[in-house]
Structures are given as C-alpha cells and as structure tokens.
Enzyme design. Sequence first.
Site, PDB file in Angstrom:
ATOM      1  N   ASP A   1       0.904  -1.097   0.025  1.00  0.00           N
ATOM      2  CA  ASP A   1      -0.208   0.066   0.440  1.00  0.00           C
ATOM      3  C   ASP A   1       0.747   1.191   0.068  1.00  0.00           C
ATOM      4  OD1 ASP A   1      -2.672  -1.694  -0.288  1.00  0.00           O
ATOM      5  OD2 ASP A   1      -1.878  -1.806   2.094  1.00  0.00           O
TER       6      ASP A   1
ATOM      7  N   LYS B   1       1.719   2.295  -5.120  1.00  0.00           N
ATOM      8  CA  LYS B   1       2.090   1.655  -6.025  1.00  0.00           C
ATOM      9  C   LYS B   1       1.234   2.039  -7.424  1.00  0.00           C
ATOM     10  CE  LYS B   1       2.481  -2.438  -4.280  1.00  0.00           C
ATOM     11  NZ  LYS B   1       2.026  -1.598  -3.004  1.00  0.00           N
TER      12      LYS B   1
ATOM     13  N   GLY C   1      -4.533  -4.589  -3.677  1.00  0.00           N
ATOM     14  CA  GLY C   1      -5.435  -3.544  -4.006  1.00  0.00           C
ATOM     15  C   GLY C   1      -4.871  -2.009  -4.478  1.00  0.00           C
ATOM     16  N   HIS C   2      -4.526  -1.936  -5.844  1.00  0.00           N
ATOM     17  CA  HIS C   2      -3.854  -0.855  -6.053  1.00  0.00           C
ATOM     18  C   HIS C   2      -5.058   0.153  -6.451  1.00  0.00           C
ATOM     19  CE1 HIS C   2      -0.054  -3.628  -7.160  1.00  0.00           C
ATOM     20  NE2 HIS C   2      -0.574  -3.967  -6.107  1.00  0.00           N
TER      21      HIS C   2
ATOM     22  N   GLN D   1       1.877  -5.999  -3.102  1.00  0.00           N
ATOM     23  CA  GLN D   1       2.467  -5.983  -2.129  1.00  0.00           C
ATOM     24  C   GLN D   1       3.650  -5.514  -1.905  1.00  0.00           C
ATOM     25  OE1 GLN D   1       2.187  -9.473  -3.330  1.00  0.00           O
ATOM     26  NE2 GLN D   1      -0.294  -8.532  -2.851  1.00  0.00           N
TER      27      GLN D   1
HETATM   28  P1  GDP Z   1      -0.625   0.358  -3.714  1.00  0.00           P
HETATM   29  O1  GDP Z   1      -1.309  -0.656  -3.337  1.00  0.00           O
HETATM   30  O2  GDP Z   1       0.403   0.453  -3.081  1.00  0.00           O
HETATM   31  O3  GDP Z   1      -1.311   0.732  -5.349  1.00  0.00           O
HETATM   32  O4  GDP Z   1      -1.442   1.293  -2.478  1.00  0.00           O
HETATM   33  P2  GDP Z   1      -2.939   1.726  -1.925  1.00  0.00           P
HETATM   34  O5  GDP Z   1      -3.728   1.736  -3.042  1.00  0.00           O
HETATM   35  O6  GDP Z   1      -3.400   0.256  -1.827  1.00  0.00           O
HETATM   36  O7  GDP Z   1      -2.439   1.864  -0.741  1.00  0.00           O
HETATM   37  C1  GDP Z   1      -2.792   3.886  -0.951  1.00  0.00           C
HETATM   38  C2  GDP Z   1      -3.267   4.630  -0.981  1.00  0.00           C
HETATM   39  O8  GDP Z   1      -2.930   6.069  -0.393  1.00  0.00           O
HETATM   40  C3  GDP Z   1      -4.537   5.388  -2.006  1.00  0.00           C
HETATM   41  O9  GDP Z   1      -6.037   5.183  -1.202  1.00  0.00           O
HETATM   42  C4  GDP Z   1      -4.299   5.421  -2.826  1.00  0.00           C
HETATM   43  O10 GDP Z   1      -5.770   6.489  -3.599  1.00  0.00           O
HETATM   44  C5  GDP Z   1      -3.781   6.566  -1.877  1.00  0.00           C
HETATM   45  N1  GDP Z   1      -2.430   8.322  -2.018  1.00  0.00           N
HETATM   46  C6  GDP Z   1      -1.506   7.670  -2.936  1.00  0.00           C
HETATM   47  N2  GDP Z   1      -0.333   8.556  -3.203  1.00  0.00           N
HETATM   48  C7  GDP Z   1      -1.118   9.204  -1.922  1.00  0.00           C
HETATM   49  C8  GDP Z   1      -0.496  10.440  -1.969  1.00  0.00           C
HETATM   50  O11 GDP Z   1       0.623  10.592  -2.038  1.00  0.00           O
HETATM   51  N3  GDP Z   1      -1.393  11.046  -1.245  1.00  0.00           N
HETATM   52  C9  GDP Z   1      -2.015  11.070  -0.658  1.00  0.00           C
HETATM   53  N4  GDP Z   1      -2.552  11.941   0.407  1.00  0.00           N
HETATM   54  N5  GDP Z   1      -2.443  10.352  -0.851  1.00  0.00           N
HETATM   55  C10 GDP Z   1      -2.440   8.430  -1.877  1.00  0.00           C
HETATM   56  P1  IMO Z   2      -0.318  -4.219  -2.327  1.00  0.00           P
HETATM   57  O1  IMO Z   2      -0.301  -4.431  -3.457  1.00  0.00           O
HETATM   58  C1  IMO Z   2      -1.225  -4.083   1.732  1.00  0.00           C
HETATM   59  C2  IMO Z   2      -0.335  -9.006   3.318  1.00  0.00           C
HETATM   60  C3  IMO Z   2      -2.058  -8.555   4.735  1.00  0.00           C
HETATM   61  C4  IMO Z   2      -1.271 -10.246   5.600  1.00  0.00           C
HETATM   62  C5  IMO Z   2      -0.278 -10.771   4.656  1.00  0.00           C
HETATM   63  C6  IMO Z   2      -1.127 -12.484   4.004  1.00  0.00           C
HETATM   64  O2  IMO Z   2      -2.524  -3.477  -2.437  1.00  0.00           O
HETATM   65  O3  IMO Z   2       0.289  -3.117  -1.557  1.00  0.00           O
HETATM   66  P2  IMO Z   2      -2.342 -13.358   1.978  1.00  0.00           P
HETATM   67  O4  IMO Z   2      -3.719 -12.384   1.761  1.00  0.00           O
HETATM   68  O5  IMO Z   2      -1.472 -11.871   1.112  1.00  0.00           O
HETATM   69  O6  IMO Z   2      -1.787 -14.463   2.397  1.00  0.00           O
HETATM   70  O7  IMO Z   2      -1.881 -11.805   3.251  1.00  0.00           O
HETATM   71  O8  IMO Z   2      -0.136  -9.827   3.407  1.00  0.00           O
HETATM   72  N1  IMO Z   2      -1.085  -7.872   1.806  1.00  0.00           N
HETATM   73  C7  IMO Z   2      -1.216  -6.933   1.788  1.00  0.00           C
HETATM   74  N2  IMO Z   2      -1.083  -5.870   3.110  1.00  0.00           N
HETATM   75  N3  IMO Z   2      -1.377  -4.285   0.903  1.00  0.00           N
HETATM   76  C8  IMO Z   2      -1.311  -5.413  -0.144  1.00  0.00           C
HETATM   77  O9  IMO Z   2      -1.135  -5.613  -0.828  1.00  0.00           O
HETATM   78  C9  IMO Z   2      -1.033  -6.709   0.150  1.00  0.00           C
HETATM   79  N4  IMO Z   2      -1.300  -8.169   0.352  1.00  0.00           N
HETATM   80  C10 IMO Z   2      -1.013  -9.204   0.941  1.00  0.00           C
HETATM   81  O10 IMO Z   2      -2.551  -8.441   5.418  1.00  0.00           O
HETATM   82  O11 IMO Z   2      -0.797  -9.479   6.654  1.00  0.00           O
HETATM   83 MG    MG Z   3      -2.460  -1.907  -1.669  1.00  0.00          MG
END
Ligand code: GDP
Ligand code: IMO
Ligand code: MG
Length: 404
Positions: free
Chosen positions: A13, A16, A40-41, A221
């Site tokens: 998270d 990416k 979840g991107h 991840q």
């Molecule tokens: P990922 O899994 O690495 O793609 O990240 P996620 O989407 O799960 O979580 C990142 C969260 O932060 C999402 O809600 C994005 O919309 C938000 N986000 C990404 N970059 C920024 C930033 O620079 N500032 C803020 N405030 N939110 C951001």
């Molecule tokens: P993105 O790509 C954050 C975490 C789960 C748990 C561990 C194992 O959005 O960054 P799993 O279901 O993979 O066997 O769970 O890994 N986890 C993540 N945490 N972002 C993710 O993906 C994750 N994918 C798995 O919360 O701790």
């Molecule tokens: Mg994510």
Amino acid sequence: MNSTLILGLQWGDEGKGKIVDALCKEGSLVCRFQGGHNAGHTIKVGGSQKVLHLIPSGIMHASSNCIIGNGVVISLPALNEEIEMLSNSGISVKNRLHISNDCPLILPTHIVIDQVRDKHEGIGTTGRGIGPAYEDKVGRRSLKFRDLADLELHKSKISELVKYHNQLLTKIYGSTPIDIDLVIEELTSFRKLQTNFGCDTYKILHKSIEEKKEIIFEGAQGSMLDIDHGTYPYVTSSSTTAGGVSSGLGIGPKQINKIMGITKAYSTRVGEGPFPTELFDADGASLAKIGHEFGATTGRPRRCGWLDLHALKKIIFINSVTELCITKLDVMDSFKSIKVCIDYEDGKPIYETFQGWLEEISEIKKFENLPIPAQKFISYIEDYLKVPVTVVSVGPDRDQTVHK
Ligand code: GDP
Ligand code: IMO
Ligand code: MG
C-alpha cells in the site's frame, strides 16, 4: 531498452498503483509478476477513483498493453469482476490484456482453506486463497489457466485436487467440505476468460524488449511481505522483491533497467506481524486519519507508524533499488515534528526528529517549490539510504506527482 521495476519497499500500500499510472506512457507495456487479488492498487485520475486487484495499473492508459505473468495466481471471478468494472466505465481490455497460460488458478476451496486456517494461525491474511494456491503450485498440483481450454481432459486432476482440499478442510480444520460440482461450475462458467486472454506472454514480452518498448514491471504487496526476505511468517506467499520479476515473467534480471522503490513518508501495515515503529498515540491516529489508512482490498484499518530507514537500508540492497519514490508526503503537512528510525537499541527504534513544514503541499508541481523542511527531510533520506529520490507524491491524483 527502457524498463522500470516499481516495487513497494514496506508492507504494501505504498502507492504503487498511483505511481505506475503516473509513470505509464502512451504505448507502454505494464506487467504484474506475482501475487493475486490480495493486492489493491488505487488510481485516481481527475477525481475519479479505481481500485485494481489483478489487472496492471497501466490499463488506465488507452494505448498501453498489460501482461499478467506466470507468477500471478488467478481468481477467475475476481478477474471477471474487474474486467466488467473497467468495461462499465468505458475502459476496454480487449486485445490489451494478455494473461499467461501458466498462471495457477485460485479455486473456491483455496479461499475457504485460507479463511478457516487463518482463524487458527492469525496471520491476518486477506482471505483470498493466495497462500493455499501458491502451496499447490509448489506442490505441483495446480490447475493452470491453460487447463480451462479442456476441462474434460483435466477432470480427474480437478477431482483429486478438490478431494485433497476437502480432506484438509474436514480432517485438519474441522470444517465443511466444498461440493466438487460447484468448483467445476465456476471453472466452466469462466472458460471464456482463457479463450479471450490466455496466451504465451513470453513472446509478447520478449518482442517488446527487442523492440525497445517502454516496460513497467508492477510489484504487488511490499518487500517486507516477501516470502523469503519479509517478516516471516507474517508475510504473503510470493516473491515480492526484485528477484520475483525474472521467475514471474520469464525474463533475465538484466532486462530490468531501473528499479524504483516506493516508500510512504511514514509506515503502515495491514494484518498481524512485527512493526517496530508502530505508533499507538495521537500521532499514529493522525497518520491513519489524514492518510485514510484503510485497506483497499479488505477495508481493514492499517496500523501506522514512523518511517523505518534502518529496515529500508537492507530492503534497498535486496532489491538493487536504483531510485526512490516517496509517497504521501502531504500527509505530514500538519505535523509539527516528524520522526524517522535510524537504528535500533535493544530492539527499540532510535529516532531522528525533523521539523515539520506546517503548510499544504498537495498543489506543488516542482521539487524546488516544496517547503525547505520537506526538502531537508528528503535529502536526509537520500543521504541515509544512498539512493536518489526521483519522484515525490503529494496527493492521490495522477497529477499530484513531483519529479525531482
Ligand atoms: P498500493 O497497493 O501500493 O497501490 O497502494 P493503495 O492503493 O493500496 O494505497 C495507497 C492509498 O494512498 C490510496 O488510497 C491512494 O489513493 C493514496 N495515495 C497514493 N499516493 C498518495 C499521496 O501522495 N498522497 C495521498 N494523500 N494519498 C496518496
Ligand atoms: P498491495 O499490492 C498490504 C498482507 C495481508 C497479510 C499478509 C498475508 O495492495 O500493496 P495474503 O492474503 O497475501 O496471504 O496475506 O499480507 N497483504 C497486504 N498488505 N497490501 C497488500 O497488497 C497486501 N497483500 C497482502 O494483510 O498481512
Ligand atoms: Mg494496496
């Protein structure tokens, strides 16, 4: 050749999805190489937000192509739902999405095993069947994406696999078995996904490399969730580090030119496991609130804490990171002081404290326009990690990206 690997350096998270979308150019090829719909991107363009779980974030650019490589485990209903979600908002994946026929499938039984087992083991998985699906891959029992082309031929393999899963469910976990007909029904109903998208992705990738196309490898991840290098056993079941790219797509490591590591300006973690810089005070609550720290896949609250540079140093070496991207810098706007962990003593973090900037940075477009304390914070990170920061993210939108 111009290929960039975009990797999360923390526990996922890091942003990416946002950065892949922001760096993706017209005609780029964007490839996922590991994980599954546990990812979840989030991508935000002009106020409209999408969360992708399986399909590479490059799909948001109409002229880009996307590959789901052999290292990814596929849930057919999740894939179908995502294609429909995109199609409903006018984004067509036809002739743009290419899925390796070698991808192992996640079956309904994997999901139940994952959920039932996590109640005992307490890893806090996403409950998507990821771990059990990878176990079957390594155990040489997987059903692969290509097998959908002739389910009749693979009937006995499917039957043996589901029997094995049901033994685990009933004999080990005291749970109820899953009807094999339900599994066959699901596979049958999504066969068209293989017909439409299944292919030999190596060919596309190798050709793109030969033609010197722009390629982005999109990590899922984060490095600290890597099966080998993460905080085991509180990890995911795939190789989330740079090493995963070669095996998860079928290319040599020399085909990766740039390796961009992404870190938030602080740290978060979903699920259980060690987190030395975790905060349980008002600062932790502020990071969670201002950063909207809720999981994009499960909606669970993310644990929050200060940035851990000491941990990042090792992770940077493991991945050969060549440049850094710092996301969510804007989340620190209202902090009077900001800490980063630079070492440990008796297992406890030692912090360096920085003065905050106490002004809004989300509209800033040029690095030199960032407040001086923010620039100093970034310089310190560069000096400590000995890697240049080339991108800073100051908001969730594609446009809120500052190049240095
Ligand atoms: P990922 O899994 O690495 O793609 O990240 P996620 O989407 O799960 O979580 C990142 C969260 O932060 C999402 O809600 C994005 O919309 C938000 N986000 C990404 N970059 C920024 C930033 O620079 N500032 C803020 N405030 N939110 C951001
Ligand atoms: P993105 O790509 C954050 C975490 C789960 C748990 C561990 C194992 O959005 O960054 P799993 O279901 O993979 O066997 O769970 O890994 N986890 C993540 N945490 N972002 C993710 O993906 C994750 N994918 C798995 O919360 O701790
Ligand atoms: Mg994510």
